[in-house]
Design a protein around this motif. Structure first.
Motif, PDB file in Angstrom:
ATOM      1  N   LEU A 281       0.863  -1.028   0.122  1.00 57.03           N
ATOM      2  CA  LEU A 281      -0.012   0.094   0.019  1.00 57.03           C
ATOM      3  C   LEU A 281       0.988   1.145   0.021  1.00 57.03           C
ATOM      4  N   VAL A 282       0.771   1.956  -0.997  1.00 54.10           N
ATOM      5  CA  VAL A 282       1.466   3.048  -1.174  1.00 54.10           C
ATOM      6  C   VAL A 282       0.744   4.489  -1.019  1.00 54.10           C
ATOM      7  N   CYS A 283       0.915   5.242  -0.035  1.00 55.96           N
ATOM      8  CA  CYS A 283       0.097   6.451   0.421  1.00 55.96           C
ATOM      9  C   CYS A 283       0.572   7.711  -0.163  1.00 55.96           C
ATOM     10  N   VAL A 284       0.255   8.761  -0.903  1.00 57.65           N
ATOM     11  CA  VAL A 284       0.690   9.766  -1.364  1.00 57.65           C
ATOM     12  C   VAL A 284      -0.190  11.181  -0.778  1.00 57.65           C
ATOM     13  N   ASP A 285       0.787  11.890  -0.567  1.00 55.59           N
ATOM     14  CA  ASP A 285       0.510  13.410  -0.191  1.00 55.59           C
ATOM     15  C   ASP A 285       1.100  14.550  -0.148  1.00 55.59           C
ATOM     16  N   PRO A 286       0.982  15.758  -0.589  1.00 51.32           N
ATOM     17  CA  PRO A 286       2.028  16.612  -0.853  1.00 51.32           C
ATOM     18  C   PRO A 286       2.314  17.380   0.340  1.00 51.32           C
ATOM     19  N   SER A 287       1.593  17.244   1.366  1.00 49.16           N
ATOM     20  CA  SER A 287       1.653  18.300   2.559  1.00 49.16           C
ATOM     21  C   SER A 287       2.527  17.510   3.613  1.00 49.16           C
ATOM     22  N   ALA A 288       3.542  18.113   3.868  1.00 53.87           N
ATOM     23  CA  ALA A 288       4.700  17.667   4.935  1.00 53.87           C
ATOM     24  C   ALA A 288       3.682  17.487   6.395  1.00 53.87           C
ATOM     25  N   GLU A 312       3.394  15.475  -5.056  1.00 51.03           N
ATOM     26  CA  GLU A 312       2.136  15.987  -5.748  1.00 51.03           C
ATOM     27  C   GLU A 312       1.818  14.760  -6.583  1.00 51.03           C
ATOM     28  N   ALA A 313       0.486  14.489  -6.400  1.00 49.77           N
ATOM     29  CA  ALA A 313      -0.146  13.452  -6.961  1.00 49.77           C
ATOM     30  C   ALA A 313       0.031  13.217  -8.617  1.00 49.77           C
ATOM     31  N   ALA A 330     -10.011  12.754  -4.856  1.00 46.99           N
ATOM     32  CA  ALA A 330      -9.417  13.960  -5.399  1.00 46.99           C
ATOM     33  C   ALA A 330      -9.734  15.255  -4.521  1.00 46.99           C
ATOM     34  N   PRO A 331      -8.820  16.312  -4.654  1.00 45.60           N
ATOM     35  CA  PRO A 331      -8.991  17.493  -3.790  1.00 45.60           C
ATOM     36  C   PRO A 331     -10.263  17.915  -4.600  1.00 45.60           C
ATOM     37  N   GLU A 362      -6.145  16.305 -13.976  1.00 45.89           N
ATOM     38  CA  GLU A 362      -4.723  15.954 -14.111  1.00 45.89           C
ATOM     39  C   GLU A 362      -4.447  14.718 -13.340  1.00 45.89           C
ATOM     40  N   ILE A 363      -5.073  14.553 -12.045  1.00 51.81           N
ATOM     41  CA  ILE A 363      -4.785  13.614 -11.326  1.00 51.81           C
ATOM     42  C   ILE A 363      -5.174  12.264 -11.692  1.00 51.81           C
TER      43      ILE A 363
END
Length: 444
Positions: A281-288, A312-313, A330-331, A362-363
């Motif tokens: 499972l790979v979890c992605v988010d741009p915010s620290a 960034e996704a 999606a945001p 785009e995502i």
């Protein structure tokens, strides 16, 4: 602790920062950890009550002011809204309530307007029952907007989408205080065991119709975060519609799964649970900040098969790995959660859906590149705006003929699927947030 001061400070902070309502309120409450439960409850009630009824309160106040609401300094306007809410919706004696808000004005940035606050709130007490709403027969949308405190542009959109009665039912549901819901984390417990653990903390605990793993806590005694079992990872605060979209992705143990917009990890934890901690499972988010919260949350829930990436996704390298399943939460404008998060009503504009649709598209295109042949992706939002939902999917399918729409109803969600193959929940029908989802299959 002065509950009215805390409510005022919270509302003022929300006007000056993009931070979430619960973040600001919880931080302010944490500074008064030893405060009486009734004072904490009153402060919370005042904050949510003013935000949930803001337009209606402004309508009540207007006849008792010599100047426009727009010309008032923000601190003065907030004190008047708080005073109007307490008069209209709470049982506080008027004399005590008015005096409390005059004193609040004296001690803060509204001290020069204490006379205005006193005159307006006393006038409101004498005359608010005579204030009439807009005429529902000649302008129903305006009446709905004021009566249920939804921006007029949003009411116009709701009526255009579903008609007058459905729009009114939607707005009514958003005015109700939703009962807290939590998802039992079956990596560590079961809904039955958790119900027993929490039995003394709520008047009634039931399973939600959308997901038996989600418990509805009616008559909760105290705040959700004070419930036992949180630190141990037994449960996750989550709306039942949110758990549905994770379940509908159809993950299995051993799969390679990507959570492309993971946030703080509510859905990531559920994915790991459905995978029984097996696979990747790979979890992605741009915010620290969110990545930090995500890692902490997954650790609390006992997730062992997850890897967290700060990225960034739409900037990920599609050549690194192909996935069997991809969740694209999606945001979005978040207009489907304005019952639970009433501040969003006043933080969104009619231009947001079109602006966000560009990023969402785009995502989704990036996700398509990372999905293996024969794999499935689930695109979801917590909004009902067509620009962010159906139109994004239709545009994507036109440019990606290798994908097809694949509805996946189960025994709990069979009534949530539209004729054209989309998943949708509504607050007045499912007693949940409003979610949209589309399940997409890539040709083998």
């Amino acid at each position: 602790m002065e509950p009215r001061r805390l409510a005022f400070d919270t509302l003022l902070r929300l006007e000056k920062t993009p931070q979430r309502l619960e973040t600001v309120l919880n931080r302010n409450l944490a500074a008064h950890a030893k405060a009486q439960p009734r004072d904490r409850a009153l402060a919370t009630n005042l904050v949510y009550g003013v935000l949930r009824n803001r337009l209606y309160l402004d309508h009540l106040l207007k006849p008792f002011l010599r100047q426009s609401l727009e010309s008032l300094d923000l601190p003065v306007l907030l004190i008047l809204r708080l005073g109007a809410y307490e008069q209209e919706f709470l049982s506080t004696p008027t004399f005590a309530s008015v005096n409390a808000y005059v004193e609040l004005a004296k001690k803060g940035p509204a001290k020069k307007a204490k006379g205005l606050v006193n005159a307006c709130l006393r006038g409101l007490d004498r005359g608010r029952k005579k204030v009439k709403l807009p005429n529902s027969e000649t302008n129903l949308n305006q009446w709905l907007s004021v009566r249920y405190s939804h921006p007029l542009w949003l009411v116009n959109e709701l009526v255009s989408l579903w008609g007058e009665q459905e729009a009114q039912s939607w707005c009514e549901a958003n005015q109700e205080k939703p009962a807290p819901t939590i998802r039992a984390n079956t990596l560590k417990t079961s809904p039955q065991v958790l119900t027993g653990l929490l039995a003394d903390h709520a008047k009634e605990i039931t399973s939600h119709t959308l997901d038996p793993q989600v418990l509805v806590l009616k008559g909760l005694k105290g705040g959700v975060m004070s419930l036992p079992g949180f630190d141990e990872g037994f449960w996750q605060a989550q709306d039942p519609a949110a758990t549905c979209v994770t379940r509908l992705l159809g993950v299995e143990p051993g799969m390679r799964v990507l959570d492309l917009c993971a946030g703080a990890g509510g859905k990531s934890g559920h994915l790991a649970e459905l995978m029984k901690n097996q696979g990747q499972l790979v979890c992605v988010d741009p915010s620290a900040g969110r990545v930090k919260a995500l890692k902490e949350n997954l650790a609390r829930l006992g997730v062992k098969n997850a890897r967290v990436l700060k990225a960034e996704a739409d900037k990920l390298d599609a050549k690194q790995m192909l996935y069997d399943r991809i969740l694209i939460d999606a945001p979005c404008s978040g207009l489907g959660v304005i019952g639970r998060r009433p501040d969003l009503r006043w933080r969104r504009s009619s231009q947001d859906p079109k602006r966000l649709a560009l990023l969402q598209s785009e995502i989704l295109v990036k996700a398509a590149e990372m999905l293996c042949p024969g794999g499935a992706a689930l695109y979801c939002t917590c909004t009902m705006m067509p620009e962010e939902n159906k139109e994004v999917i239709e545009s994507f399918l036109q440019s990606h003929p290798e994908f097809s729409l694949e509805p996946a109803p189960d025994e709990y969600t069979k009534d949530c699927w539209t004729k054209d193959g989309f998943f949708r929940t509504m607050p007045h029908r499912q007693k949940s947030d409003a979610f949209f989802a589309a399940r997409l299959r890539k040709k083998a």
